[in-house]
Design an enzyme around this catalytic site. Structure first.
Site, PDB file in Angstrom:
ATOM      1  N   HIS A  79       0.809  -1.210   0.000  1.00 25.60           N
ATOM      2  CA  HIS A  79       0.000   0.000   0.000  1.00 25.60           C
ATOM      3  C   HIS A  79       0.846   1.265   0.000  1.00 25.60           C
ATOM      4  CE1 HIS A  79      -3.862  -2.219   1.365  1.00 25.60           C
ATOM      5  NE2 HIS A  79      -3.767  -2.133   0.061  1.00 25.60           N
ATOM      6  N   ARG A 128      -4.352 -19.661 -13.671  1.00 26.16           N
ATOM      7  CA  ARG A 128      -3.698 -20.860 -13.122  1.00 26.16           C
ATOM      8  C   ARG A 128      -4.626 -21.479 -12.090  1.00 26.16           C
ATOM      9  NH1 ARG A 128       1.853 -19.917 -10.129  1.00 26.16           N
ATOM     10  NH2 ARG A 128       0.476 -19.200  -8.457  1.00 26.16           N
ATOM     11  N   CYS A 136       6.092 -15.699 -16.869  1.00 27.39           N
ATOM     12  CA  CYS A 136       5.312 -14.975 -15.866  1.00 27.39           C
ATOM     13  C   CYS A 136       6.054 -14.853 -14.547  1.00 27.39           C
ATOM     14  CB  CYS A 136       3.949 -15.642 -15.643  1.00 27.39           C
ATOM     15  SG  CYS A 136       4.058 -17.319 -15.006  1.00 27.39           S
TER      16      CYS A 136
END
Length: 560
Positions: free
Chosen positions: A190, A328, A485
């Site tokens: 964050h 996935r 990925c």
């Protein structure tokens, strides 16, 4: 002669450069003593804890409304965590056993802190949120002030902390804060999200940042992760100028991914769920290259219903009409145990045990439920859905998965290449599936027998290792579309090398997409191929990186 300035480095997560005096933010809420007992009135103590939690949650909502935008979303999410009924039940149970409200809150929240920290990744970066809520509730219960930020300042300062609380930073502005520097956090923390929304440069994961003395002049490059202590005027001008140039270059890099001579490379985002979509879209993702569906299943005593899954899948599919979405199926086992499945006994090394597709073959009903939910979600969507299995080692496993996908009415089945055996026999596995996706993180772990969580083995996890590139090349030449990925895809220079090896798509954390897009756009396919040959011919990871850069002159403009 002026003494050379000291430097520190971390991960740049919000671009630009900022300069100002350091202001260290410390955590002032002490841990409640172990063994603290209340006076015997458990109901009153539970009521006290519940009232405190509600005050903290309401304060977070008020701060969020004042901040607006991404900050409001972050703080509303924190308020929801504070009011989580499972957490409330855990606190109440500890209080009934005689624990004080303060200690009960601490222990209940630490249970989830430890769970998320163990999972890592996106969820691991939520640990700071859990800790902040915990500290705020304990401070409220104890009547002690929560750590705060400086009020008026003569000039913008650099906030330095172990981690930063969204509730404290959400209402700040560029006029007040020149940059953020934290010891913890990552691209999806964050701190990173808020810094980007504010347009404030930020560097996270900077070791020993809190050792910086208050008031030290800091120059922070939120792109490269470089932090200069007591910089000269010339250094300040040079870094600010370079940051401005890079910002202009990145802003101009738009549209689909392609090399300078027009060779298309799909640039996709890795996500953990619908909450990651805004960042993916903002950074120009063409689709999703890795949807980690395990985040729907973790920390639950019962599996999510097919209806709940369908809603989450549809939200992601609808975000990319006409684009690819690679999902996935559940990747459980190892460091991701599931509460609703019986534990696998006698696994001295879970990383080498029943995990990934092996778990799915033991509990096929879990995967079959996922596939049914995906099939229903895709019916009303124009997105191109692809489904892949994790931790596949053999052609027989690949065939089993493909048959299950087709039986569910889905057309595109693929596999992760994360095990050296799968890369070495990629041609055999390609006969059973429609596509590959290389997970470089796990592939490196198994290739070098080097635990990816052990920091001292980081060199063996370097995706520039030539032998790792050799395995990627085998997978990319097997005759089916092959993406990457893992973290390797987010390195702009290495992305060019991967394209040179024959990789057809690159999926990464969303903030890296503009960098990779801009870097590819500055190099031809032949340059990428030459860089790949040079990297594979080198003896070490460091030498591979240096050899590849010789063939990638456009990196100079981007300072990557």
């Amino acid at each position: 002669m002026r003494r050379a300035a000291m430097e520190m480095t971390g991960a740049g997560v919000s671009p630009g450069a900022g300069c100002g005096p350091a202001y260290l933010v410390g955590v002032a809420v002490p841990e409640p003593p172990l063994g603290s007992r209340h006076d015997g009135d458990g109901d009153a103590e539970i009521a006290r804890a519940e009232a405190s939690v509600e005050r903290v949650a309401a304060d977070l909502e008020v701060r969020g409304e004042a901040a607006g935008g991404d900050a409001q979303d972050v703080l509303l999410a924190q308020a929801m965590i504070a009011r989580d009924p499972v957490l409330a039940a855990d606190v109440a149970e500890l209080i009934r056993l005689g624990t004080t409200a303060e200690r009960a809150v601490y222990e209940a929240f630490m249970k989830y802190h430890d769970l998320l920290a163990e999972v890592g990744g996106y969820l691991g970066e939520r640990v700071a949120d859990i800790d902040d809520i915990r500290d705020r509730v304990i401070a409220d219960l104890s009547g002690v002030p929560i750590h705060g930020l400086p009020g008026e300042a003569e000039k913008p300062y650099v906030l330095v902390a172990r981690d930063l609380a969204p509730a404290d930073t959400a209402t700040l502005s560029k006029e007040v804060v020149a940059a953020f520097v934290t010891e913890q956090g990552g691209p999806t923390s964050h701190t990173a999200i808020l810094a980007r929304s504010m347009g404030v440069p930020a560097v996270v994961a900077c070791a020993n940042a809190t050792s910086i003395m208050d008031g030290t002049l800091l120059l922070v490059d939120g792109t490269t992760g470089r932090i200069v202590l007591e910089p000269s005027e010339d250094e300040i001008h040079a870094i600010v100028r370079a940051a401005t140039v890079r910002g202009t270059v990145l802003a101009s890099a738009t549209g689909p991914g392609a090399t300078l001579d027009g060779h298309r490379v799909s640039l996709l985002a890795n996500i953990g769920g619908p909450q990651d979509l805004p960042s993916a879209i903002h950074h120009g993702a063409e689709g999703v290259g890795l949807y980690r569906t395990e985040f729907l299943f973790l920390d639950r005593e019962e599996a999510p219903s097919e209806e709940e899954q369908e809603a989450a899948y549809r939200q992601v599919l609808d975000a990319f009409p006409g684009g690819p979405v690679v999902v996935r199926v559940l990747d459980a086992g190892g460091d991701k145990p599931l509460g609703f499945l019986p534990p696998i006994e006698d696994e001295p090394n879970p990383a080498l045990g029943e995990r990934g597709i092996r778990i799915l073959r033991i509990f096929p009903e879990v995967m079959e439920g996922q596939l049914r939910a995906l099939a229903r979600a895709s019916k009303s969507s124009s997105a191109r859905l692809h489904v892949m299995a994790p931790m596949v080692a053999t052609a027989e496993e690949a065939r089993w998965f493909t048959e299950a996908v087709h039986a569910a009415g889905l057309s595109s089945a693929g596999i992760m290449i994360e095990i050296p055996a799968a890369a070495l026999r990629a041609a055999d596995l390609a006969a059973a599936v429609g596509f590959f996706s290389v997970g470089t993180n796990d592939l490196a772990q198994y290739l070098f027998a080097a635990d990816r969580e052990v920091g001292t083995l980081r060199d063996l996890q370097d995706p520039w290792q030539p032998v790792l590139l050799d395995l990627v090349a085998l997978a990319a030449s097997a005759g089916v579309p092959c993406g990457v990925c893992g973290e390797a895809a987010s390195d702009p220079a290495l992305a060019c090398v991967l394209v040179g090896l024959g990789v057809t798509s690159l999926s990464m954390g969303a903030p890296a997409l503009p960098w990779v897009r801009a870097t590819l756009a500055r190099h031809t396919l032949d340059q990428c191929r030459a860089a790949a040959v040079a990297a594979r011919s080198a003896p070490t990871a460091e030498a591979a990186k240096a050899a590849a850069r010789v063939h990638l002159p456009g990196l100079v403009d981007l300072a990557v």
